[in-house]
Design a protein around this motif. Structure first.
Motif, mmCIF file in Angstrom:
data_model
loop_
_atom_site.group_PDB
_atom_site.id
_atom_site.type_symbol
_atom_site.label_atom_id
_atom_site.label_comp_id
_atom_site.label_asym_id
_atom_site.label_seq_id
_atom_site.Cartn_x
_atom_site.Cartn_y
_atom_site.Cartn_z
ATOM 1 N N LEU A 8 0.831 -1.198 0.000
ATOM 2 C CA LEU A 8 0.000 0.000 0.000
ATOM 3 C C LEU A 8 0.868 1.251 0.000
ATOM 4 C CD1 LEU A 8 -2.604 -1.118 2.654
ATOM 5 C CD2 LEU A 8 -2.942 -0.967 0.197
ATOM 6 N N PRO A 57 -0.809 -4.961 -4.280
ATOM 7 C CA PRO A 57 -1.225 -5.645 -3.049
ATOM 8 C C PRO A 57 -1.904 -6.984 -3.342
ATOM 9 C CG PRO A 57 -1.826 -3.342 -2.942
ATOM 10 C CD PRO A 57 -1.249 -3.567 -4.305
ATOM 11 N N ALA A 58 -2.731 -7.009 -4.381
ATOM 12 C CA ALA A 58 -3.479 -8.231 -4.680
ATOM 13 C C ALA A 58 -2.544 -9.344 -5.140
ATOM 14 C CB ALA A 58 -4.521 -7.947 -5.746
ATOM 15 N N PHE A 108 -7.592 -4.314 9.658
ATOM 16 C CA PHE A 108 -7.314 -2.944 10.073
ATOM 17 C C PHE A 108 -7.867 -2.656 11.459
ATOM 18 C CE2 PHE A 108 -7.351 -2.686 5.456
ATOM 19 C CZ PHE A 108 -6.235 -1.914 5.205
ATOM 20 N N ALA A 128 -12.562 -1.453 8.553
ATOM 21 C CA ALA A 128 -12.621 -1.194 7.113
ATOM 22 C C ALA A 128 -13.570 -2.141 6.397
ATOM 23 C CB ALA A 128 -11.219 -1.271 6.494
ATOM 24 N N TYR A 143 -17.085 -2.964 4.232
ATOM 25 C CA TYR A 143 -17.815 -2.257 3.191
ATOM 26 C C TYR A 143 -19.251 -2.082 3.668
ATOM 27 C CZ TYR A 143 -13.768 -4.349 0.910
ATOM 28 O OH TYR A 143 -12.511 -4.760 0.611
ATOM 29 N N GLN A 148 -8.897 3.412 4.754
ATOM 30 C CA GLN A 148 -8.599 1.999 5.010
ATOM 31 C C GLN A 148 -9.538 1.068 4.261
ATOM 32 O OE1 GLN A 148 -8.361 1.420 9.270
ATOM 33 N NE2 GLN A 148 -6.220 2.033 9.226
ATOM 34 N N VAL A 149 -10.789 1.521 4.058
ATOM 35 C CA VAL A 149 -11.735 0.704 3.292
ATOM 36 C C VAL A 149 -11.192 0.495 1.888
ATOM 37 C CG1 VAL A 149 -14.075 0.572 2.398
ATOM 38 C CG2 VAL A 149 -13.678 1.512 4.653
ATOM 39 N N TYR A 187 -8.008 0.681 1.025
ATOM 40 C CA TYR A 187 -6.833 -0.196 1.137
ATOM 41 C C TYR A 187 -7.271 -1.653 1.168
ATOM 42 C CZ TYR A 187 -3.847 3.796 2.286
ATOM 43 O OH TYR A 187 -3.154 4.960 2.249
ATOM 44 N N ALA A 188 -8.292 -1.905 1.979
ATOM 45 C CA ALA A 188 -8.789 -3.274 2.110
ATOM 46 C C ALA A 188 -9.191 -3.820 0.746
ATOM 47 C CB ALA A 188 -9.968 -3.312 3.079
ATOM 48 N N ALA A 189 -9.878 -2.992 -0.029
ATOM 49 C CA ALA A 189 -10.326 -3.439 -1.350
ATOM 50 C C ALA A 189 -9.137 -3.648 -2.286
ATOM 51 C CB ALA A 189 -11.296 -2.426 -1.942
ATOM 52 N N MET A 190 -8.118 -2.806 -2.130
ATOM 53 C CA MET A 190 -6.912 -2.962 -2.940
ATOM 54 C C MET A 190 -6.249 -4.298 -2.648
ATOM 55 S SD MET A 190 -4.535 0.373 -3.149
ATOM 56 C CE MET A 190 -5.574 1.771 -2.921
ATOM 57 N N VAL A 191 -6.158 -4.611 -1.368
ATOM 58 C CA VAL A 191 -5.571 -5.877 -0.953
ATOM 59 C C VAL A 191 -6.424 -7.040 -1.467
ATOM 60 C CG1 VAL A 191 -5.113 -7.320 1.059
ATOM 61 C CG2 VAL A 191 -4.398 -4.942 1.058
ATOM 62 N N ASP A 192 -7.739 -6.824 -1.487
ATOM 63 C CA ASP A 192 -8.642 -7.870 -1.954
ATOM 64 C C ASP A 192 -8.559 -8.077 -3.460
ATOM 65 O OD1 ASP A 192 -9.486 -8.375 0.549
ATOM 66 O OD2 ASP A 192 -11.343 -7.245 0.417
ATOM 67 N N GLY A 193 -7.863 -7.204 -4.160
ATOM 68 C CA GLY A 193 -7.630 -7.455 -5.575
ATOM 69 C C GLY A 193 -8.414 -6.578 -6.524
ATOM 70 N N TYR A 194 -8.848 -5.427 -6.073
ATOM 71 C CA TYR A 194 -9.593 -4.552 -6.973
ATOM 72 C C TYR A 194 -8.719 -3.394 -7.453
ATOM 73 C CZ TYR A 194 -13.815 -7.056 -5.931
ATOM 74 O OH TYR A 194 -14.754 -8.026 -5.836
ATOM 75 N N LYS A 250 -17.240 0.308 -6.903
ATOM 76 C CA LYS A 250 -17.909 -0.636 -6.011
ATOM 77 C C LYS A 250 -17.914 -0.218 -4.543
ATOM 78 C CE LYS A 250 -17.461 -4.791 -8.684
ATOM 79 N NZ LYS A 250 -16.547 -5.821 -9.125
ATOM 80 N N ILE A 251 -16.914 0.547 -4.129
ATOM 81 C CA ILE A 251 -16.811 0.889 -2.709
ATOM 82 C C ILE A 251 -17.113 2.359 -2.461
ATOM 83 C CG2 ILE A 251 -15.272 0.906 -0.708
ATOM 84 C CD1 ILE A 251 -15.756 -1.885 -1.740
ATOM 85 N N LEU A 304 -20.807 4.385 -1.061
ATOM 86 C CA LEU A 304 -20.691 5.077 0.220
ATOM 87 C C LEU A 304 -20.964 6.574 0.082
ATOM 88 C CD1 LEU A 304 -17.531 3.389 1.783
ATOM 89 C CD2 LEU A 304 -19.864 3.244 2.625
#
Lengths: 358, 273
Positions: free
Chosen positions: A54, A74-75, A83, A87, A89, B165-166, B168-175, B183-184, B188
């Motif tokens: 990140l 990251p993926a 976190f 975090a 959705y 962070q939301v 970041y989480a999605a980035m880590v999840d592969g988006y 999508k996120i 929101l």
């Protein structure tokens, strides 16, 4: 599951002159659980975010299983991240939240369902799958965040202060689950925290960081018994270690509080009167009512109950020191007592360099 | 049911409430009643009247009121679309990367801080030279200019409130970044985007000053048309009221149907978490 290695990793943020991480070198073995511990701003989160991808790495390399991953997204690194702020959705329900990373990876629907249900069961979330994150408590939300992180079977599992926002009971619950998950799957885990109790109770090894530098990386016993410098000694241990200024007297002997203390550490290479900082842990002291050789006269200023022991605050030459004593010792504020530290419990640090002397 | 106790406090409360509400609602009520009166009934002092739609017939046959109505629809919808197209990415960028420490954002919003009339003369001269006077595109550009900064500023607040962070989480999840926005971030930010769209739309719909100065015949807006019933010799109350009640409809609809949404949108930042 991966071995993780950092080689001279440096992070300098744009517009800042100081490095947030100053050349970190470390190796985390496959399946190991390590904690990165340090006060805020010490570079622990920057390190974690560089591992996650990140944050760009200013210089140096990070390797998963001996392969440099600096350029991967990251993926592509196949890591999982939990976190502090969960975090989640918020427009999606819990099932969709947990399924999100699987959907991104293109996992077929029946398989998604099976794996979400499996991980939901593990974290006691089955009854909540239809709800939205906003309806749930902090503890439940963090469980979802962990479930979402682990549903993907990552190479490395990264946790960024996951318990900071939680009350005591939830903390204990989540901590046990994290430990259990690690025992079961043996995923290489890196846990960032500023709470030494969490680090000590969870991790195989603890990396103590301060001012962007790794101060020491070792097992809890090593950090406790052989801290590498004054910072580590002061940071690890509750109640905190006592420090007093002293001078080298002779080999295995220092003068402190106008007395002489013997120690197990060889001081042959240091000149007489070399300035040292003497460290002694509150629970490694002996308190007596009678003066003995090498003991220091102290005035008791505070007596506190601390579980199975009592914590005394002693005043010696205007400075406060802590000592833990057995509850049966009769002592009250204002009393004069004698403090004694056995040679094997004396830690010494070079006052100038702050490094430990062994 | 329990009988509520009589108290002077409650009486005073209701009296004040009813008078304040009537004060606000009476003009609207007057417009709607007048629109369905004949000219004779408008001038009569009697409260009773027979409803008629002759004012509306006059509007759409003799007066061709559908032209300014259509103009206003085109101008406000197109300008709002353009504003959102520019402001959503702009606001998101300001919220996520602010290399200038947001002085740029402040500079942008400062264009809304001077009275519009100050910009009128230079814009008039500019538009005259560019042949944009009395064109749809001209007034649309004008509205985009005025609403863009405000919309960006308003949505900036909504985007900033979405925890990074939301993402970041999605980035880590592969988006990818675009997927994440779609999508996120977008779901929101929906309340914020909705409220900004509505404000922009209503502002353009109601705008009079620039429409009056910059349009004459071709791109004449309904707000300008309304002012033209006020002639040198007579005021066509009935026709004016009829057009007013049509022109007011979008605003009223928004006020009634989106009440909760507006309150939620405006207090979005304060009640998160």
């Amino acid at each position: 599951m991966s071995k993780l290695e950092a080689r001279n990793v440096v992070k300098i943020y744009e517009g800042s002159n100081d490095a947030a991480v100053k050349g970190s070198n470390f190796l985390v073995n496959d399946g190991e659980f390590i904690a990165i511990l340090g006060p805020s701003g010490c570079g622990k989160s920057s390190t974690l975010r560089m591992i996650a991808g990140l944050e760009e790495i200013t210089s140096g390399e990070i390797l998963f299983d001996d392969k440099v991953i600096n350029g991967l997204t990251p993926a592509q690194r196949n890591i999982a991240l939990a976190f502090e702020s969960y975090a989640l959705y918020s427009p999606m329900n819990i099932f969709e939240n947990i399924a999100f990373p699987l959907k991104a990876a293109g996992v077929p629907k029946p398989e998604v369902k099976r794996r979400v249900n499996e991980v939901a069961e593990m974290f006691d979330l089955t009854a909540l799958l239809k709800k939205k994150p906003g309806e749930l408590s902090g503890g439940q939300q963090q469980r979802i965040s962990l479930a979402r992180a682990l549903v993907r079977r990552p190479n490395v599992f990264l946790l960024d202060e996951p318990l900071s926002h939680m009350d005591q009971r939830n903390r204990a619950d989540i901590r046990t689950r994290i430990k259990y998950m690690h025992e079961r799957d043996k995923i290489t885990t890196i846990y960032v925290t500023h709470d030494q109790e969490e680090a000590v109770s969870l991790a195989d090894r603890v990396m103590v960081m301060s001012m962007g530098e790794i101060q020491q990386f070792g097992t809890v016993t090593e950090l406790w018994n052989k801290p590498s410098n004054i910072f580590v000694a002061g940071f690890i241990g509750e109640p905190a270690i006592n420090f007093a200024q002293g001078k080298v007297e002779s080999d295995h002997c220092v003068s402190v509080f106008d007395t002489q203390w013997n120690c197990d550490i060889s001081l042959a290479s240091y000149p007489k009167s070399h300035e040292v900082t003497v460290g002694f842990r509150p629970n490694k002291t002996r308190i007596t009512n009678q003066k003995t050789v090498g003991s220091v006269e102290a005035k008791v200023s505070v007596v506190e109950f601390a579980g199975t022991a009592r914590q005394l605050t002693l005043t010696i030459a205007g400075e406060d020191y802590r000592a833990m004593v057995a509850p049966d010792l009769v002592v009250k504020p204002g009393d004069t007592v004698y403090l004694h530290v056995d040679p094997q419990n004396v830690l010494l640090f070079d006052t100038k360099t702050t490094n430990a002397i062994y | 049911m329990k009988k509520k106790k009589f108290s002077w406090k409650r009486v005073v409360f209701w009296i004040v409430l009813i008078s304040v509400v009537s004060l606000f609602v009476f003009p609207i009520f007057w417009v709607y009643v007048t629109a369905f009166k004949t000219n004779a009934a408008i001038r009569s002092t009697s409260l009773a009247f027979t409803p008629t739609i002759e004012n509306f017939v006059f509007l759409f046959t003799t007066r061709n009121a559908q032209v300014p109505l259509l103009n206003t629809i085109i101008i406000s919808v197109v300008s709002t679309l353009l504003v959102m197209l520019i402001s959503i990415p702009a606001a998101y960028s300001f919220a996520r990367y602010s290399p200038s420490g947001n002085t740029l954002l402040f500079t942008t919003i400062s264009t809304r801080m001077f009275p519009g009339v100050i910009a009128a003369i230079p814009f008039f001269l500019l538009f005259r030279d560019l042949n944009l006077l009395d064109t749809h595109i001209g007034i649309i550009l004008m509205y985009v200019y005025f609403n863009m900064s405000f919309a960006t500023f308003l949505m900036y607040g909504f985007f900033v409130d979405i925890p990074e962070q939301v993402e970041y989480a999605a980035m880590v999840d592969g988006y990818s970044r675009l997927d994440i926005i779609r999508k996120i971030v977008f779901p929101l930010a929906k309340p914020g985007i909705a409220i900004t769209t509505i404000f922009t739309l209503i502002w353009s719909w109601n705008e009079f000053f620039f429409a009056f100065l910059f349009t004459g015949k071709v791109a004449k807006a309904v707000s300008v048309e309304l002012s033209l019933f006020w002639g040198a010799t007579q005021i066509q109350w009935g026709a004016m009221a009829a057009l007013m009640c049509i022109a007011m409809l979008p605003t009223l609809a928004v006020a009634i149907f989106l009440q909760k949404y507006i309150v939620r949108g405006l207090s979005f930042g304060a009640v998160k978490g």
